[in-house]
Design an enzyme around this catalytic site. Structure first.
Site, short mmCIF file in Angstrom:
data_model
loop_
_atom_site.label_atom_id
_atom_site.label_comp_id
_atom_site.label_asym_id
_atom_site.label_seq_id
_atom_site.Cartn_x
_atom_site.Cartn_y
_atom_site.Cartn_z
N LYS A 13 -4.80 -93.76 14.33
CA LYS A 13 -5.77 -93.87 13.24
C LYS A 13 -7.19 -93.56 13.69
O LYS A 13 -7.99 -93.04 12.91
CB LYS A 13 -5.68 -95.21 12.51
CG LYS A 13 -5.87 -96.44 13.36
CD LYS A 13 -5.54 -97.65 12.52
CE LYS A 13 -5.83 -98.98 13.16
NZ LYS A 13 -5.75 -99.12 14.62
N ARG A 88 -8.59 -105.92 8.98
CA ARG A 88 -7.34 -106.18 9.67
C ARG A 88 -6.66 -107.43 9.14
O ARG A 88 -5.57 -107.75 9.55
CB ARG A 88 -7.63 -106.38 11.16
CG ARG A 88 -7.20 -105.25 12.06
CD ARG A 88 -7.24 -105.81 13.45
NE ARG A 88 -6.84 -104.98 14.53
CZ ARG A 88 -7.40 -103.88 14.98
NH1 ARG A 88 -8.40 -103.35 14.34
NH2 ARG A 88 -6.95 -103.29 16.06
N ARG A 127 -2.21 -93.49 26.88
CA ARG A 127 -3.55 -93.22 26.34
C ARG A 127 -4.61 -93.35 27.42
O ARG A 127 -4.60 -94.26 28.23
CB ARG A 127 -3.83 -94.21 25.20
CG ARG A 127 -5.26 -94.14 24.67
CD ARG A 127 -5.35 -94.63 23.28
NE ARG A 127 -5.28 -96.08 23.17
CZ ARG A 127 -5.30 -96.72 22.00
NH1 ARG A 127 -5.40 -96.05 20.88
NH2 ARG A 127 -5.23 -98.02 21.97
N ARG A 162 -8.00 -98.13 28.84
CA ARG A 162 -8.65 -99.29 28.25
C ARG A 162 -8.09 -100.58 28.83
O ARG A 162 -6.89 -100.67 29.04
CB ARG A 162 -8.44 -99.28 26.74
CG ARG A 162 -9.66 -98.82 25.96
CD ARG A 162 -9.32 -98.59 24.53
NE ARG A 162 -8.74 -99.77 23.88
CZ ARG A 162 -8.39 -99.79 22.59
NH1 ARG A 162 -8.54 -98.72 21.86
NH2 ARG A 162 -7.88 -100.88 22.06
N ARG A 173 -0.73 -107.22 20.81
CA ARG A 173 -1.43 -106.57 19.69
C ARG A 173 -0.44 -106.19 18.60
O ARG A 173 -0.76 -106.27 17.41
CB ARG A 173 -2.21 -105.36 20.18
CG ARG A 173 -3.57 -105.77 20.78
CD ARG A 173 -4.07 -104.77 21.80
NE ARG A 173 -4.38 -103.48 21.25
CZ ARG A 173 -4.36 -102.35 21.97
NH1 ARG A 173 -4.04 -102.37 23.25
NH2 ARG A 173 -4.66 -101.21 21.40
P1 ADP Z 1 -6.24 -100.89 18.48
O1 ADP Z 1 -6.25 -100.53 17.03
O2 ADP Z 1 -5.75 -99.78 19.34
O3 ADP Z 1 -5.64 -102.23 18.79
P2 ADP Z 1 -9.09 -101.38 18.33
O4 ADP Z 1 -10.01 -100.63 19.20
O5 ADP Z 1 -9.07 -101.12 16.88
O6 ADP Z 1 -7.68 -101.10 18.99
O7 ADP Z 1 -9.28 -102.95 18.53
C1 ADP Z 1 -9.33 -103.55 19.80
C2 ADP Z 1 -9.48 -105.04 19.68
O8 ADP Z 1 -10.71 -105.38 18.99
C3 ADP Z 1 -8.40 -105.75 18.88
O9 ADP Z 1 -7.26 -106.03 19.65
C4 ADP Z 1 -9.13 -107.03 18.43
O10 ADP Z 1 -9.23 -107.95 19.50
C5 ADP Z 1 -10.53 -106.52 18.15
N1 ADP Z 1 -10.70 -106.11 16.74
C6 ADP Z 1 -10.89 -104.84 16.28
N2 ADP Z 1 -11.03 -104.81 14.94
C7 ADP Z 1 -10.92 -106.09 14.52
C8 ADP Z 1 -10.98 -106.73 13.25
N3 ADP Z 1 -11.15 -106.03 12.11
N4 ADP Z 1 -10.84 -108.08 13.20
C9 ADP Z 1 -10.66 -108.79 14.32
N5 ADP Z 1 -10.59 -108.27 15.55
C10 ADP Z 1 -10.72 -106.93 15.66
#
Ligand code: ADP
Ligand code: ZN
Length: 220
Positions: A13, A88, A127, A162, A173
């Protein structure tokens, strides 16, 4: 135009969102990137969120909402945005709706990228991301290889993995996704805003193909 990107961690995404942002000329906001930038700065907020992110857990709703809304008020968001990783939780989605409503805006579409858990794990462990914070280009050792091993095509910096792309954190996750974020698909479906794209790693559909498909759908 306000677009929400939905899908498991590593579904692509982020890459699709960035491509759409180029195609549609609107700002792309990744909540994960936003939070990691706070962690890098090592201030109070960064310290608060670091442990959640590194454990693959969600940052508490109130804090996530506060930081994203603050970002949405910046100048480059005035024509709309592509939101990637936010909302989320249903609570975040409801708050986002309220926030947009009070600014006389609304979500136009929620794009979901569907991929099996097995495919997701396979993708995430392959990745790599550019270590340059101003670049952050994303690669995949199988599907989106850099031209030169370990080096970013765009800026020449080193590629890294990462911190939260380790297998244990990925499993956490995915668990979080199934427990919480999956409900958002239903949430946007009910509002007739959902557009789903089914993918699998052997289909040969690239992120670019998906972005073009979504753009076509939007222009209808
Ligand atoms: P991915 O979608 O690959 O898990 P992201 O970069 O979107 O990675 O998110 C990494 C981390 O950041 C998540 O595992 C969470 O800890 C935090 N995070 C990101 N977006 C949110 C959100 N909308 N609400 C709460 N935590 C978030
Ligand atoms: Zn780079």
């Amino acid at each position: 135009m306000y677009i929400v990107m939905l899908g498991k961690p590593g579904s692509g995404k982020g890459t699709v969102g960035k491509m759409l942002s180029d195609l549609l000329r609107i700002t792309h906001i990744s909540s994960g990137e936003l939070f990691r930038s706070y962690i890098k700065r090592a201030g109070e907020t960064g310290k608060k969120i670091e442990k959640y992110v590194n454990e693959g857990k969600l940052v508490p709703d109130n804090l996530a909402i506060e930081l994203v809304e603050k970002r949405l008020l910046e100048q480059d968001c005035s024509n709309g945005v592509i939101l990637d990783g936010f909302p989320r939780t249903v609570k975040q989605a409801e708050e986002l709706n309220e926030f947009l409503k009070s600014n006389k805006c609304k979500i136009d579409i929620a794009v979901e990228l569907e991929l099996s858990d097995e495919d997701i794990i396979d993708r995430i462990v392959k990745r790599r991301v550019c270590s340059n914070v101003d670049c952050r280009e994303v690669y995949n050792l199988e599907f989106r290889k850099p031209k030169q091993e370990g080096i970013c095509d765009v800026c020449g910096s080193k590629l890294t993995q990462r911190e939260d792309d380790k297998i244990e954190t990925v499993v956490q996750r995915l668990k979080t996704y199934h427990e919480t974020s999956e409900k958002l698909v239903e949430y946007y479906k009910k509002q007739e805003l959902l557009y789903s794209v089914k993918l699998n790693i052997h289909s040969g559909k690239t992120s670019e193909d998906v972005a073009i498909e979504v753009k076509k759908y939007l222009s209808k």
